[in-house]
Design a protein around this motif. Structure first.
Motif, PDB file in Angstrom:
ATOM      1  N   LYS A 157      -2.556  -5.371  -8.192  1.00 20.15           N
ATOM      2  CA  LYS A 157      -3.028  -4.148  -7.534  1.00 20.15           C
ATOM      3  C   LYS A 157      -2.612  -2.897  -8.286  1.00 20.15           C
ATOM      4  CE  LYS A 157      -3.803  -5.750  -2.820  1.00 20.15           C
ATOM      5  NZ  LYS A 157      -3.546  -5.529  -1.376  1.00 20.15           N
ATOM      6  N   ASN A 198       6.633   9.152  -6.996  1.00 18.62           N
ATOM      7  CA  ASN A 198       5.729  10.287  -7.192  1.00 18.62           C
ATOM      8  C   ASN A 198       6.463  11.495  -7.773  1.00 18.62           C
ATOM      9  OD1 ASN A 198       3.612   8.804  -6.253  1.00 18.62           O
ATOM     10  ND2 ASN A 198       3.470   9.777  -4.247  1.00 18.62           N
ATOM     11  N   LYS A 216       6.315   1.255 -12.987  1.00 22.70           N
ATOM     12  CA  LYS A 216       5.949   1.066 -11.576  1.00 22.70           C
ATOM     13  C   LYS A 216       5.305  -0.294 -11.365  1.00 22.70           C
ATOM     14  CE  LYS A 216       3.518   3.417  -7.789  1.00 22.70           C
ATOM     15  NZ  LYS A 216       2.832   4.673  -7.372  1.00 22.70           N
ATOM     16  N   ASP A 272       0.834  -1.217   0.000  1.00 21.90           N
ATOM     17  CA  ASP A 272       0.000   0.000   0.000  1.00 21.90           C
ATOM     18  C   ASP A 272       0.862   1.259   0.000  1.00 21.90           C
ATOM     19  OD1 ASP A 272      -2.375  -1.434  -0.025  1.00 21.90           O
ATOM     20  OD2 ASP A 272      -2.470  -1.572   2.153  1.00 21.90           O
ATOM     21  N   ASP A 273       1.969   1.235   0.774  1.00 21.26           N
ATOM     22  CA  ASP A 273       2.880   2.379   0.777  1.00 21.26           C
ATOM     23  C   ASP A 273       3.502   2.571  -0.597  1.00 21.26           C
ATOM     24  OD1 ASP A 273       2.422   2.900   3.447  1.00 21.26           O
ATOM     25  OD2 ASP A 273       4.141   1.722   4.148  1.00 21.26           O
ATOM     26  N   LYS A 310      -6.362  -0.220 -11.615  1.00 23.63           N
ATOM     27  CA  LYS A 310      -6.979   1.051 -12.011  1.00 23.63           C
ATOM     28  C   LYS A 310      -6.986   1.267 -13.516  1.00 23.63           C
ATOM     29  CE  LYS A 310      -6.330   3.554  -7.673  1.00 23.63           C
ATOM     30  NZ  LYS A 310      -6.143   2.321  -6.901  1.00 23.63           N
ATOM     31  N   HIS A 351       3.668   4.418 -15.498  1.00 22.32           N
ATOM     32  CA  HIS A 351       2.811   3.482 -14.769  1.00 22.32           C
ATOM     33  C   HIS A 351       3.233   2.038 -15.036  1.00 22.32           C
ATOM     34  CE1 HIS A 351      -0.763   1.932 -12.771  1.00 22.32           C
ATOM     35  NE2 HIS A 351      -0.930   1.125 -13.812  1.00 22.32           N
ATOM     36  N   ILE A 392       2.261   1.705  -3.542  1.00 26.40           N
ATOM     37  CA  ILE A 392       1.269   2.234  -4.489  1.00 26.40           C
ATOM     38  C   ILE A 392       1.081   3.737  -4.290  1.00 26.40           C
ATOM     39  CG2 ILE A 392      -1.182   2.180  -5.105  1.00 26.40           C
ATOM     40  CD1 ILE A 392      -1.128  -0.828  -4.470  1.00 26.40           C
ATOM     41  N   LYS A 393       1.068   4.188  -3.031  1.00 25.65           N
ATOM     42  CA  LYS A 393       0.786   5.597  -2.738  1.00 25.65           C
ATOM     43  C   LYS A 393       1.980   6.510  -2.998  1.00 25.65           C
ATOM     44  CE  LYS A 393      -2.607   4.565   0.901  1.00 25.65           C
ATOM     45  NZ  LYS A 393      -2.855   4.597   2.372  1.00 25.65           N
ATOM     46  N   THR A 394       3.195   6.030  -2.748  1.00 28.47           N
ATOM     47  CA  THR A 394       4.327   6.959  -2.713  1.00 28.47           C
ATOM     48  C   THR A 394       5.422   6.727  -3.742  1.00 28.47           C
ATOM     49  OG1 THR A 394       5.578   5.612  -1.105  1.00 28.47           O
ATOM     50  CG2 THR A 394       3.962   7.172  -0.215  1.00 28.47           C
TER      51      THR A 394
END
Length: 526
Positions: free
Chosen positions: A503, A458, A488, A450-451, A507, A485, A453-455
């Protein structure tokens, strides 16, 4: 093979065709032939004796017969195949869902075997092997610095149960070389890539095949998601080429009420075998979406067809492959086998979803069918799917469905060419991602998925490094966003395996987004 040998090659094929024809037309097993000697058997034995004793050149009759059998099966249907004895083990392992070995996923980077992942529950992870480790030697056999093939590596790492292999390992994170003994054991080939919650209510299960272990993995995943509050399930069968019919039936049974017809098969004698749901389904009252595409085949189509014909759930995607033939594997007595088509299967409404074929698996129409779908527009528009009115059927609730070649989804989603990795950049992306993870493994290991994916990236620092490597190519800003993307996603896969891959892809996944769109529409209804 020398052209002068071709008449012999085809003569043996014809003679073997006579024998196999007698064998299968009576519906008997191999054991019924060995009990009595027929004229055909004596004929083929005499021919082989002549070739071995009198033919002008040296001939490997084993290879000659293998080729003859394969050539003969080519004349039946696209899915009857010969499995030589040297290939049977790997085929069996894939279908059974396990193999005996040390349990690592690896890739060759440069001239060295690098561990991508130590498989959960396998011997290597128990022995302490980690992602990023280099395997240098196995039982004193060098595995680096040479042009070694993957099958040669596997022969060194796989083996009989409870046998030991001594590995020399280089661990980059602490610059150390050490030896470790690993006892080979059974390693699971997972059928469920991932199972997780898309939202607080929607669960997602990706199934990649229907092997012997598939239902057990699926049921464990289903039960786990139910404990997390799942009320809606997305069952992803894209790129699932099928497998065992009985495993598919057990999966469907989780969704259908007692005594609902799942599938039936019919053989060449007209014998019909039906499969019905029982009363043990765990998700009979849940909401269901099934994702399929042009590579969903066989057992995947049984699942989709059974649910569609029983008005259960919503099928989303593109027309499935169109394989409605049932194969049975039969031992030929020398370590080889034939996988012979013995029946056709039909969905509950009576549809055969086998697409047309000529009795020659090398027919270009069959082999190039998916490519033709691309060029005729079917992968982009549901209106381009060719349907036949005479093959129209109706479900109990009156929904119109069609036979004649695959399962046509209830909701069509076109193929997305914009989000796929560029063919040109795919290799460089993989290599850059691998090297980045390999050089920063200690730092990255502190991140949760989760970290990440969020950070992660960036500020575009990592992806800009990649663009520097491919600076000679003009890349638009719009294209750069897609490549960022994709990079990543590949890094997430190398770090977190399938969890990272799915995951990060979620999107941009048009079918999953369609599910979420439909769910939101339903919420807005009065």
């Amino acid at each position: 093979m020398n052209k002068n040998n071709l008449p012999i090659y085809f003569s043996i094929a014809v003679v073997f065709g006579i024998i196999i024809g007698v064998f299968f037309s009576k519906g008997n097993s191999y054991s019924s032939l060995v009990g009595k000697t027929s004229d055909n058997e004596r004929k083929i034995k005499r021919l082989i004796d002549y070739i071995q004793s009198d033919y002008v050149d040296d001939v490997n009759t084993d290879k000659l017969l293998d080729g003859a059998i394969a050539e003969m099966l080519d004349k039946l249907d696209p899915h009857s195949v010969y499995i030589p004895k040297e290939n049977l083990q790997s085929v069996t392992e894939s279908m059974q869902g396990n193999f005996v070995g040390i349990g690592v996923q690896f890739r060759m980077r440069g001239d060295t075997i690098t561990v991508i992942d130590a498989i959960k529950g396998g011997p290597s992870i128990k022995a302490g092997i980690k992602a990023g480790d280099r395997i240098l030697m196995a039982n004193n056999d060098t595995l680096y610095g040479i042009n070694i093939r993957t099958d040669q590596i596997l022969k060194k790492l796989k083996g009989k149960p409870d046998t030991k292999v001594n590995l020399q390992i280089y661990r980059k994170t602490n610059d150390s070389v050490f030896n470790i003994d690993i006892t080979r054991g059974k390693v699971n080939i997972k059928s469920v890539d991932i199972a997780y919650m898309l939202t607080d209510n929607i669960g997602y299960i990706k199934v990649n095949r229907f092997a012997r272990n598939t239902y057990r993995e699926f049921k464990t995943s289903l039960d786990s998601l139910l404990t997390k509050g799942m009320g809606t399930l997305v069952l992803d069968l894209r790129n699932n080429g099928g497998g065992f019919i009985d495993i598919a039936n057990k999966m469907v049974d989780e969704f259908l009420e007692d005594d609902k017809l799942i599938v039936y098969t019919k053989n060449n004698r007209g014998d019909i075998k039906e499969s019905f749901a029982t009363d043990k389904g765990e998700f009979e009252n849940g909401k269901l979406y099934v994702l399929i595409d042009e590579n969903s085949a066989s057992a995947s189509e049984i699942v989709a067809g059974a649910l569609q014909d029983n008005d259960k759930g919503t099928i989303i995607g593109r027309r499935s492959f169109g394989k409605g033939l049932v194969q049975q594997e039969m031992d030929l007595g020398d370590g080889s086998a034939v996988r012979l088509t013995t029946a056709r299967y039909y969905t509950p409404t009576g549809r055969s979803i086998q697409k047309p074929y000529k009795k020659n698996k090398n027919s270009s129409n069959y082999r190039e069918d998916i490519e033709n779908r691309y060029y005729n527009g079917e992968l982009f528009s549901k209106d381009s799917i060719k349907i036949t009115d005479s093959l129209q059927y109706k479900t109990p609730k009156g929904k119109v469905v069609y036979g004649g070649g695959g399962i046509i989804p209830d909701v069509f989603v076109p193929i997305d060419t914009t989000s796929n990795m560029s063919t040109f950049f795919f290799g460089p992306l993989q290599n850059f991602a691998f090297d980045y993870v390999d050089n920063n493994r200690s730092k990255l290991s502190n991140l949760t998925i989760d970290d990440f994916i969020k950070t992660f990236d960036n500020n575009h620092e990592v992806s800009d490094r990649f663009f520097t490597k491919v600076k000679d190519f003009r890349i638009s800003e719009k294209r750069k966003a897609t490549i960022r993307h994709n990079l990543k996603t590949v890094i997430a896969r190398d770090l977190f395996n399938d969890e990272g891959l799915y995951k990060l892809s979620e999107k941009d996944d048009k079918m999953i987004q369609k599910v979420l769109e439909l769910e939101n529409q339903n919420k807005d209804l009065p």
